[in-house]
Design a protein around this motif. Sequence first.
Motif, PDB file in Angstrom:
ATOM      1  N   VAL A 515       0.893  -1.144   0.169  1.00 57.09           N
ATOM      2  CA  VAL A 515       0.085   0.110   0.031  1.00 57.09           C
ATOM      3  C   VAL A 515       0.897   1.156   0.054  1.00 57.09           C
ATOM      4  N   THR A 516       0.943   1.846  -1.108  1.00 60.61           N
ATOM      5  CA  THR A 516       1.826   2.810  -1.356  1.00 60.61           C
ATOM      6  C   THR A 516       1.527   4.279  -0.340  1.00 60.61           C
ATOM      7  N   ASN A 517       0.458   4.690  -0.066  1.00 61.58           N
ATOM      8  CA  ASN A 517       0.037   5.860   0.747  1.00 61.58           C
ATOM      9  C   ASN A 517      -0.275   5.170   2.086  1.00 61.58           C
ATOM     10  N   PHE A 518       0.203   4.484   2.524  1.00 63.03           N
ATOM     11  CA  PHE A 518      -0.141   3.850   3.937  1.00 63.03           C
ATOM     12  C   PHE A 518       0.904   2.844   4.459  1.00 63.03           C
ATOM     13  N   THR A 519       2.099   3.342   5.091  1.00 63.59           N
ATOM     14  CA  THR A 519       3.141   2.439   5.493  1.00 63.59           C
ATOM     15  C   THR A 519       2.941   1.691   6.943  1.00 63.59           C
ATOM     16  N   GLN A 520       2.250   0.763   6.745  1.00 65.59           N
ATOM     17  CA  GLN A 520       2.030  -0.015   7.891  1.00 65.59           C
ATOM     18  C   GLN A 520       2.624  -1.838   7.434  1.00 65.59           C
ATOM     19  N   ASP A 521       2.817  -2.320   8.633  1.00 62.04           N
ATOM     20  CA  ASP A 521       3.148  -3.882   8.517  1.00 62.04           C
ATOM     21  C   ASP A 521       1.620  -4.474   8.432  1.00 62.04           C
ATOM     22  N   PHE A 530      -5.811  -9.780   5.696  1.00 56.87           N
ATOM     23  CA  PHE A 530      -4.597  -9.210   6.349  1.00 56.87           C
ATOM     24  C   PHE A 530      -5.307  -8.131   7.055  1.00 56.87           C
ATOM     25  N   LYS A 531      -4.693  -7.697   8.228  1.00 55.49           N
ATOM     26  CA  LYS A 531      -5.074  -6.706   8.898  1.00 55.49           C
ATOM     27  C   LYS A 531      -3.920  -5.822   9.417  1.00 55.49           C
ATOM     28  N   THR A 532      -4.175  -4.531   9.722  1.00 56.35           N
ATOM     29  CA  THR A 532      -3.125  -3.710  10.635  1.00 56.35           C
ATOM     30  C   THR A 532      -3.847  -2.527  11.464  1.00 56.35           C
ATOM     31  N   ASN A 533      -3.078  -2.281  12.453  1.00 60.17           N
ATOM     32  CA  ASN A 533      -3.866  -1.088  13.322  1.00 60.17           C
ATOM     33  C   ASN A 533      -3.038  -0.016  12.979  1.00 60.17           C
ATOM     34  N   SER A 534      -3.685   1.408  13.380  1.00 56.64           N
ATOM     35  CA  SER A 534      -2.939   2.517  13.224  1.00 56.64           C
ATOM     36  C   SER A 534      -3.628   3.469  13.754  1.00 56.64           C
ATOM     37  N   THR A 535      -2.966   4.677  14.385  1.00 59.63           N
ATOM     38  CA  THR A 535      -3.744   5.983  14.646  1.00 59.63           C
ATOM     39  C   THR A 535      -3.892   6.724  13.561  1.00 59.63           C
ATOM     40  N   GLN A 536      -3.600   6.500  12.508  1.00 59.39           N
ATOM     41  CA  GLN A 536      -3.772   7.319  11.272  1.00 59.39           C
ATOM     42  C   GLN A 536      -5.038   6.950  10.656  1.00 59.39           C
ATOM     43  N   LYS A 537      -5.803   7.662  10.111  1.00 64.32           N
ATOM     44  CA  LYS A 537      -7.212   7.567   9.541  1.00 64.32           C
ATOM     45  C   LYS A 537      -6.883   7.920   7.824  1.00 64.32           C
TER      46      LYS A 537
END
Length: 848
Positions: A515-521, A530-537
Motif C-alpha cells: 500500500v503506497t500511501n499507508f506505510t504499515q505492516d 490481512f489486518k493492521t492497526n494505526s492511529t492514522q485515518k
Amino acid sequence: MNRNNIKYVFLVIVTLLFINSVCSEPTKIGFLNNNDKDYGYVDRLVSSLFLKNPFTILKVDGGEKDKIYYDFCSKSFFKCNKTSGHLSGIHLTYDPKMFTKSLKRDYFQNDYTLDNVELSLFSFSDKSLLNAIKAYTVKISLCDVKGYLTIAPNEMTTDLYIDSNDNVEVNVKWMKNVKNFILTSSLVREESKEIKFVMDVDEIEQYYFKNWDIYSTTVPNFGSNLNFETLKLTLLSKKGLNETNKFGSYISVSKFLLYKYKYFDFEPISFPKELFEDNDNIKFFGTTFRILPTNSLLDISKAPSLYGLSFSNAEGFVYQNETNNYFPFSKFPQKLDQFYYKNNDIETPLPEIQRIFGNTKILYLVLPNNKFTGDIAAINIPSLISLDLSNNELTGTLDDWVCDIAELNVENNILYGEVPACKLCYGVPSLIETDNYFNNRSCFDVIHDSLSVSIKEYNVSTPKQNNDKKDNLKDGKDDGDDDKKDKDEDLVYSIIYEYTVKGEGLTNGQSKFRVTNFTQDWIKVGKDIFKTNSTQKVEYLEFNFNTSTPIPSITLAIGPNTKPKIQSISKSVDNDEKESKTAKYTIEGVFFSASQSEVTVTLFDYEDDEYEPYPCEVISSTFTTIVASCQRELLLNYINVRVGQADTGYVKFNSTLSKSNMCKSECSTSVAANDGGCDFEAGLCKCPNCKSVSIEVTGECVHDENGDAHCSCTNRWEGRFCEIGNCYGYDGCNPPKGKCNIATSMCDCLDRNFDNDYCNGTRTIPDGKNNNNGGGDNDDGENGSSYTVGIVFLFIVIIGVAIFIYKRYVDGSSNSNASNGIKFKVLSSRQEDEEDNLSTRKEFEDEE
C-alpha cells in the motif's frame, strides 16, 4: 675498478653461469627428449606402422652422421609434453594410404605411462592387445579382432572406452582399477553378437567401480562383491530376461539403469522386486523396458535408501484385479524425492497422491501421458515443488492447494473453472494450463473483483503518568488527595483504526502487495485476509501488486461515505458521430458503492466566479469507472461527480486534451501563488517559467508527487525567480583573465595557467610565474628537476653495465660450449595441411 669490485663482478658471473647450467633444458629433438624412451620409441613406432613418413625433417647439429631426425610432434598423431619432453598421447585412425592395418603388442611397449591412447578402425593381431597399452585413458573405436576381443586392460588404466562390433569377453578380474568403463556396439543391428563377462574373481576381495556404461547380450551375473556407484546396462538380446531373480546379484549397485537396445523389440519384463527387498544399497532405479502388469500392489518401502524411480515407458505397467486397473504402487520409502511414470496407455484412475506419497520427501512427481481420469484431490506435501499431470484425462477444478507447488503442469486435460490468482498472476509458482476449459479472466479482473477494504474504530485508554503524585511520594507528603481525583483524569484516550483487506492473490504473503500511501505492516489473519492497526485515518488505500505481468494500481475507498476521487478523464467521439454535440467521457477514479448509489456527472463553465452547470447522462458506472455522455463545449473545464451523498467538488481539467491526468495531490499554495497549477498531460503540479532578473532562463521546473513544484536554479532560488550575485574578491574579477559567472557568483578563469583564486582577486601572482606550479619564489623546483635527471641517468648506466657483463662473460661462455649440446634448425619448412583423421568415439545416445 678496485679489487673488491672485481671480486663482486666475478661472483655475479659465476652465479649466472651456475643458474644457466642448472635451469637449462635437457637436449631435445623437437619437443621430445633425445633418448631411446621418447624420440627413439616414436621413431620405431612410425617405422613399423606408417607406410610413409609424413613428418617434417629436422637438421640436428652434433647428431649422428647421416642420421635424419623428424619433428614427430608437428602433427596430431602424437601428443608431446613440451616441458618434460615425454610422449603423452597417441591418436591414430586407420587410413589404408598411410598405415599398416594390423596392430601388434610390441608397438606399445613403453617404459612409462601415457596420458591417453586413442585407436580407431585398426585390426588387432592379438586379442589381448589392450593389456600392452600402458595409458591412464584408453579409447578403442571399431577395431576388429579374430574371435573374441578380450578386455583385460593394463593395470595403469583407469578410464576405458570401447566401441566394438565384434564378440567381446570382459575379464572382470583385470578391470579392478578401471573406475569409468564404457562398452558400446554402435553399429550392431542383429542379435548374433555376443558380449560376455568372465567372473574369474576372488569373492572375498571387494571391487569398487564408479561409472560403468556397458552393452551386453545377456544379464551378467555380477557377484555381491562387485560394487557399482552407477551401472547402466543396455541389453542387446532377450537372453536371461525371463529368469526369476535375474537381478539378485545386483544388490551392491547404488544407481541402476536398465535400458533396452533401441533397434530391437523386446517383450515386457516382470518388475524386479529382488532389487528392493531389504536392500539398503539401491538408491535409484530406472528402465526403458515395458513392465508386465502386477497381480498385487507393490510396496517397496523396504529399500530405505531409495531416492528415485523412473519408468519412461510404463505402457501396461498397472495393477490389475478382476474388474479394474490401478496405479501399481501402494507405498514408497521415506527418502523418495523423485518419481517418473510416463506413457501408460491403459486408462486408470488418478492415484491418491496425498495418501501414497504423503509420507515421502518427494520433490519431483512426473506423471504425464498416462490416461489418468477423475478429479485432482487436494495435495498438501510440503516437500513437493514440481508436479506434472499433463496429457491425461483429468476433470474438475483447481483449488488453492496449487499455490504451494512451485511448478505445476496440467496442460491438455479437461479442467475448468477459475485459475487461482496465485498461479494466474504470479510467475512463481508457475503454471502451464493450456488446452483446458478454464474461464478467460485476466489477472487484473481476478484481483480487482475480489479486493475489499473495511475499517473499524476503537477507543483505547491508557494510564496517564501523574508526576505530581510521584513528587509527593518522593517528599514523603502523600496526603491521599490524589485518590480522590476522578479516575478519568488518570487516563489518556486515543482512537485506533483497524484496517482489514480481503482478496484473492493476497495469500502469497505481504511481498506480493504493498500500500503506497499507508506505510504499515500487514499481518495475515486468515485465508486471503490481512489486518493492521494505526492511529492514522486515511480515506483511500492505493494497492500495487508484484504480478508477473504488470497490472495497474488499484485504489479503494475506506467507507461508503468517502469522498469520490477522480484520477483521469478521457474524452472521445465515435467516427460515426463526429457531427454530434456530445462526447463520451470515461472517468477513472475511486467511486465507492458506485453500483448501488445514484451517480451524477456535471460539467461546469466557470465565469465571473460562478459555475454554470451542464448535466451529463451516465451510461455505466463501477467502483473505478464511470462512463457518461456530455457536452462537447471546449470551455467546460470543470467537472463534478456525485456518488450517493458525497461528491468530488469542482475538479478542474483540460477539455482540449483527449485525456487529462489529475495530479495525485493538490498543488501547494506556493505553486498557486506563482501562477502554477496541475499539468494534466503529466499529472504533476507545474510551476511557471523559471526566470532570472537579468537573463532569459537560469533554471528548470522540478515536480514531485506531493503537490509541490519549484524552480531549480544553478545556485539558489526564490519563488519563480533564480537569484544572481556579484562576484567577490579584492578587485572583483582580475581582468582580462577572469569573467564573472552570474549563476555561481564566482569568477571563472579564462587562462588555464591561473586558478580561480587568482581570478577572484584573493591573492596576487608575480608576472611570468605559473600559479599552478605552487613553487613560490624559491628554486626548489629547478633543483628537484636536476636531481631527477641525475637519478634517471645513473639508472640507465647501471642497466647498460649489466647488459655488457652478460653479453661479454655469460652469453659468450655459453656459446663457447656449444658442442656440449645438440643444436638443430629446420631443414625444410614444408608443412602439409592435413586434416586430423582421428575419429572420436561416437557419443553414446541416451535412450528414454
